[in-house]
Scaffold this motif. Structure first.
Motif, PDB file in Angstrom:
ATOM      1  N   ARG A   1      -4.253  -0.565  -3.385  1.00 37.61           N
ATOM      2  CA  ARG A   1      -3.652  -1.825  -3.825  1.00 37.61           C
ATOM      3  C   ARG A   1      -4.539  -2.523  -4.855  1.00 37.61           C
ATOM      4  N   GLU A   2      -5.840  -2.542  -4.599  1.00 39.06           N
ATOM      5  CA  GLU A   2      -6.761  -3.172  -5.543  1.00 39.06           C
ATOM      6  C   GLU A   2      -6.813  -2.398  -6.853  1.00 39.06           C
ATOM      7  N   GLN A   3      -6.706  -1.073  -6.759  1.00 40.46           N
ATOM      8  CA  GLN A   3      -6.703  -0.257  -7.977  1.00 40.46           C
ATOM      9  C   GLN A   3      -5.514  -0.605  -8.856  1.00 40.46           C
ATOM     10  N   GLN A   4      -4.348  -0.776  -8.240  1.00 40.90           N
ATOM     11  CA  GLN A   4      -3.170  -1.132  -9.030  1.00 40.90           C
ATOM     12  C   GLN A   4      -3.257  -2.565  -9.533  1.00 40.90           C
ATOM     13  N   ALA A   5      -3.856  -3.454  -8.728  1.00 41.79           N
ATOM     14  CA  ALA A   5      -4.024  -4.837  -9.180  1.00 41.79           C
ATOM     15  C   ALA A   5      -4.972  -4.910 -10.374  1.00 41.79           C
ATOM     16  N   GLN A   6      -6.018  -4.074 -10.367  1.00 43.72           N
ATOM     17  CA  GLN A   6      -6.941  -4.057 -11.492  1.00 43.72           C
ATOM     18  C   GLN A   6      -6.259  -3.531 -12.744  1.00 43.72           C
ATOM     19  N   ARG A   7      -5.396  -2.530 -12.586  1.00 46.33           N
ATOM     20  CA  ARG A   7      -4.643  -2.042 -13.742  1.00 46.33           C
ATOM     21  C   ARG A   7      -3.769  -3.158 -14.322  1.00 46.33           C
ATOM     22  N   TRP A   8      -3.177  -3.944 -13.424  1.00 42.53           N
ATOM     23  CA  TRP A   8      -2.366  -5.067 -13.903  1.00 42.53           C
ATOM     24  C   TRP A   8      -3.226  -6.039 -14.716  1.00 42.53           C
ATOM     25  N   ARG A   9      -4.416  -6.378 -14.187  1.00 48.00           N
ATOM     26  CA  ARG A   9      -5.281  -7.307 -14.915  1.00 48.00           C
ATOM     27  C   ARG A   9      -5.722  -6.724 -16.241  1.00 48.00           C
ATOM     28  N   ASP A  10      -5.976  -5.419 -16.285  1.00 52.65           N
ATOM     29  CA  ASP A  10      -6.365  -4.790 -17.546  1.00 52.65           C
ATOM     30  C   ASP A  10      -5.250  -4.875 -18.581  1.00 52.65           C
ATOM     31  N   GLU A  11      -4.007  -4.830 -18.127  1.00 50.18           N
ATOM     32  CA  GLU A  11      -2.864  -4.885 -19.040  1.00 50.18           C
ATOM     33  C   GLU A  11      -2.509  -6.314 -19.449  1.00 50.18           C
ATOM     34  N   HIS A  12      -3.003  -7.309 -18.699  1.00 53.64           N
ATOM     35  CA  HIS A  12      -2.609  -8.700 -18.950  1.00 53.64           C
ATOM     36  C   HIS A  12      -3.831  -9.589 -19.187  1.00 53.64           C
ATOM     37  N   ASP A  13      -4.808  -9.080 -19.922  1.00 57.34           N
ATOM     38  CA  ASP A  13      -5.965  -9.872 -20.341  1.00 57.34           C
ATOM     39  C   ASP A  13      -6.691 -10.494 -19.160  1.00 57.34           C
TER      40      ASP A  13
ATOM     41  N   LEU B   1      16.051  12.297   1.081  1.00 61.38           N
ATOM     42  CA  LEU B   1      15.745  12.296   2.514  1.00 61.38           C
ATOM     43  C   LEU B   1      14.534  13.159   2.825  1.00 61.38           C
ATOM     44  N   VAL B   2      14.421  14.297   2.157  1.00 63.63           N
ATOM     45  CA  VAL B   2      13.283  15.196   2.394  1.00 63.63           C
ATOM     46  C   VAL B   2      11.993  14.530   1.933  1.00 63.63           C
ATOM     47  N   LEU B   3      12.012  13.888   0.768  1.00 62.57           N
ATOM     48  CA  LEU B   3      10.821  13.199   0.283  1.00 62.57           C
ATOM     49  C   LEU B   3      10.420  12.078   1.232  1.00 62.57           C
ATOM     50  N   ASP B   4      11.402  11.337   1.718  1.00 62.29           N
ATOM     51  CA  ASP B   4      11.094  10.264   2.656  1.00 62.29           C
ATOM     52  C   ASP B   4      10.534  10.835   3.955  1.00 62.29           C
ATOM     53  N   GLU B   5      11.059  11.969   4.400  1.00 59.79           N
ATOM     54  CA  GLU B   5      10.557  12.621   5.601  1.00 59.79           C
ATOM     55  C   GLU B   5       9.089  13.013   5.418  1.00 59.79           C
ATOM     56  N   ALA B   6       8.761  13.575   4.267  1.00 61.89           N
ATOM     57  CA  ALA B   6       7.383  13.968   4.006  1.00 61.89           C
ATOM     58  C   ALA B   6       6.471  12.749   3.914  1.00 61.89           C
ATOM     59  N   GLU B   7       6.955  11.691   3.275  1.00 67.08           N
ATOM     60  CA  GLU B   7       6.125  10.493   3.117  1.00 67.08           C
ATOM     61  C   GLU B   7       5.816   9.847   4.461  1.00 67.08           C
ATOM     62  N   GLN B   8       6.796   9.799   5.359  1.00 68.58           N
ATOM     63  CA  GLN B   8       6.596   9.159   6.650  1.00 68.58           C
ATOM     64  C   GLN B   8       5.793  10.013   7.618  1.00 68.58           C
ATOM     65  N   ALA B   9       5.565  11.281   7.289  1.00 69.21           N
ATOM     66  CA  ALA B   9       4.870  12.185   8.210  1.00 69.21           C
ATOM     67  C   ALA B   9       3.372  11.969   8.224  1.00 69.21           C
ATOM     68  N   VAL B  10       2.816  11.305   7.221  1.00 71.68           N
ATOM     69  CA  VAL B  10       1.369  11.084   7.140  1.00 71.68           C
ATOM     70  C   VAL B  10       1.111   9.595   6.960  1.00 71.68           C
ATOM     71  N   GLN B  11      -0.075   9.191   7.325  1.00 79.74           N
ATOM     72  CA  GLN B  11      -0.477   7.805   7.198  1.00 79.74           C
ATOM     73  C   GLN B  11      -1.802   7.725   6.434  1.00 79.74           C
ATOM     74  N   LEU B  12      -2.015   6.582   5.818  1.00 78.66           N
ATOM     75  CA  LEU B  12      -3.272   6.294   5.144  1.00 78.66           C
ATOM     76  C   LEU B  12      -4.044   5.269   5.957  1.00 78.66           C
ATOM     77  N   SER B  13      -5.361   5.337   5.882  1.00 79.94           N
ATOM     78  CA  SER B  13      -6.180   4.369   6.586  1.00 79.94           C
ATOM     79  C   SER B  13      -6.055   3.000   5.911  1.00 79.94           C
ATOM     80  N   ALA B  14      -6.454   1.968   6.659  1.00 77.75           N
ATOM     81  CA  ALA B  14      -6.393   0.617   6.101  1.00 77.75           C
ATOM     82  C   ALA B  14      -7.285   0.496   4.876  1.00 77.75           C
ATOM     83  N   GLU B  15      -8.435   1.186   4.903  1.00 72.79           N
ATOM     84  CA  GLU B  15      -9.336   1.147   3.752  1.00 72.79           C
ATOM     85  C   GLU B  15      -8.701   1.806   2.532  1.00 72.79           C
ATOM     86  N   GLN B  16      -8.022   2.929   2.743  1.00 73.88           N
ATOM     87  CA  GLN B  16      -7.365   3.602   1.619  1.00 73.88           C
ATOM     88  C   GLN B  16      -6.255   2.743   1.042  1.00 73.88           C
ATOM     89  N   VAL B  17      -5.471   2.104   1.912  1.00 73.20           N
ATOM     90  CA  VAL B  17      -4.383   1.243   1.433  1.00 73.20           C
ATOM     91  C   VAL B  17      -4.945   0.085   0.614  1.00 73.20           C
TER      92      VAL B  17
END
Length: 282
Positions: free
Chosen positions: A100-112, A80-96
Motif C-alpha cells: 500500500r505504501e509503495q503504491q502511495a509513493q508512486r502516487w506522490r511521485d506522479e503528483h509532485d 471465477l478461476v482468477l478469483d479462486e486463485a487470489e483467495q487461496a493465498v494470503q499476504l501478511s499484514a507487513e506485506q499489505v
C-alpha cells in the motif's frame, strides 16, 4: 395501540358497541395467539442482478442465457478461476502495508509529492492499491503451486527455447555437394553466394542463412548437429531424405534458466492450469 389487523369476528361486529374492557380482552387474546404461533417463513426472493443506474435488473436465469448467447461464459469462468486463485493465498499484514505504501509513493511521485486531495483521488489510489495487492496474491499463488515444476518444464521445452542461426545449402547430387563444400572450406567461394545460386530450399532467397529459429523446430538431422556444434563450424555433406546438405552454424543462443525465464515458465504452467479449471467450470 395494536400493530396487527382487526380480527374477522370483531370486524363483523361493531367494535364500538362492545364494552371497552371486553374489546381489550379480545384484542389481547388475539395478539397472544399470534405471538405463540411460529411465523410463516417469508417467500424466497427471486435472485436478481443489479445493472448500472437506469438499466433494468435481470433474473439470474435470463442473465445466464444472455451470457451464453453473447459468448461471455468463457470470460466469466476465467474471472471465477482468477478469483479462486487470489483467495487461496494470503499476504501478511507487513506485506499489505508495504505494498500500500509503495503504491502511495508512486502516487506522490506522479503528483509532485502531494497525497490525494479529494474523495475521487482517494478512491483512485485505493483502486490502484487493490490491484497491486491482487497481483501480489496471484504471483504468490503461482510461485507456491508451480515453482517446483519449473525445472521439469524447462527440460521439456529447452529445445524450443534454444535459438540458432545457421547457413544451409541443399542440392540433389552428392558430387555437387562435395564440390561446394570444398570451395567453402578452402575459402574459394562464399557460402552465401553458392547458396543463392545452387540451393534448392527457401534459404536460396536469404542467401543460405536461416534464423534465428527455435532449435526444436529444425529437422532432427540438423538439430542434432547444431545442438553440439560451435559457431562457425562447417559440416561435410550429409544426406537428408534424398537431398544432400551442407551446413554451418553461425550463432547459437542457448537458453539459461534465469529468473525472467523462471517467471515465464511459471506463468505458462499457471495458464495451463487455468484452462483446465475453466473447462471444468464450464
Amino acid at each position: 395501540l395494536f400493530a396487527f389487523p382487526l380480527p374477522q369476528d370483531l370486524a363483523q361486529r361493531a367494535p364500538w358497541v362492545l364494552q371497552p374492557i371486553q374489546a381489550l380482552q379480545l384484542l389481547h387474546q388475539y395478539a397472544a395467539a399470534r405471538s405463540a404461533a411460529p411465523p410463516a417463513p417469508p417467500p424466497a426472493p427471486e435472485p436478481w442482478v443489479e445493472l448500472p443506474p437506469g438499466q433494468p435488473r435481470l433474473p439470474l436465469e435470463h442473465l445466464q442465457q444472455l451470457l451464453e448467447r453473447q459468448g461471455l461464459n468463457l470470460a466469466l469462468a476465467q474471472a471465477l478461476v482468477l478469483d479462486e486463485a487470489e483467495q487461496a493465498v494470503q499476504l501478511s499484514a507487513e506485506q499489505v502495508a508495504q505494498l500500500r505504501e509503495q503504491q502511495a509513493q508512486r502516487w506522490r511521485d506522479e503528483h509532485d509529492g502531494q497525497d490525494p486531495g479529494d474523495a475521487r483521488e482517494q478512491e483512485e489510489l485505493e483502486q490502484r492499491q487493490r490491484f497491486l495487492l491482487r497481483q501480489a496474491r496471484l504471483n504468490r499463488f503461482r510461485a507456491l503451486c508451480f515453482g517446483d515444476a519449473v525445472e521439469l518444464r524447462y527440460l521439456e521445452r529447452k529445445g524450443e527455447l534454444d535459438r540458432v542461426v545457421y547457413s544451409l545449402l541443399q542440392v540433389q547430387e552428392q558430387g555437387l555437394a562435395e564440390e561446394l563444400y570444398q570451395q567453402i572450406r578452402e575459402g574459394e567461394s562464399d557460402f552465401a553466394d553458392l547458396a543463392a545460386v545452387h540451393s534448392l530450399g527457401r534459404e536460396a532467397q536469404s542467401r543460405g542463412q536461416i534464423g534465428p529459429e527455435p532449435l526444436g523446430d529444425q529437422h532432427p538431422e540438423l538439430a542434432s548437429r547444431l545442438r553440439s556444434g560451435n559457431p562457425g563450424q562447417l559440416w561435410p555433406p550429409f544426406e537428408v531424405q534424398t537431398i544432400w546438405v551442407v551446413l554451418r552454424l553461425e550463432t547459437a543462443a542457448l537458453s539459461v534458466l534465469d529468473e525472467p525465464l523462471r517467471q515465464r515458465l511459471q506463468q505458462e504452467l499457471m495458464e495451463a492450469w487455468m484452462q483446465e479449471r475453466t473447462r471444468q467450470i464450464l
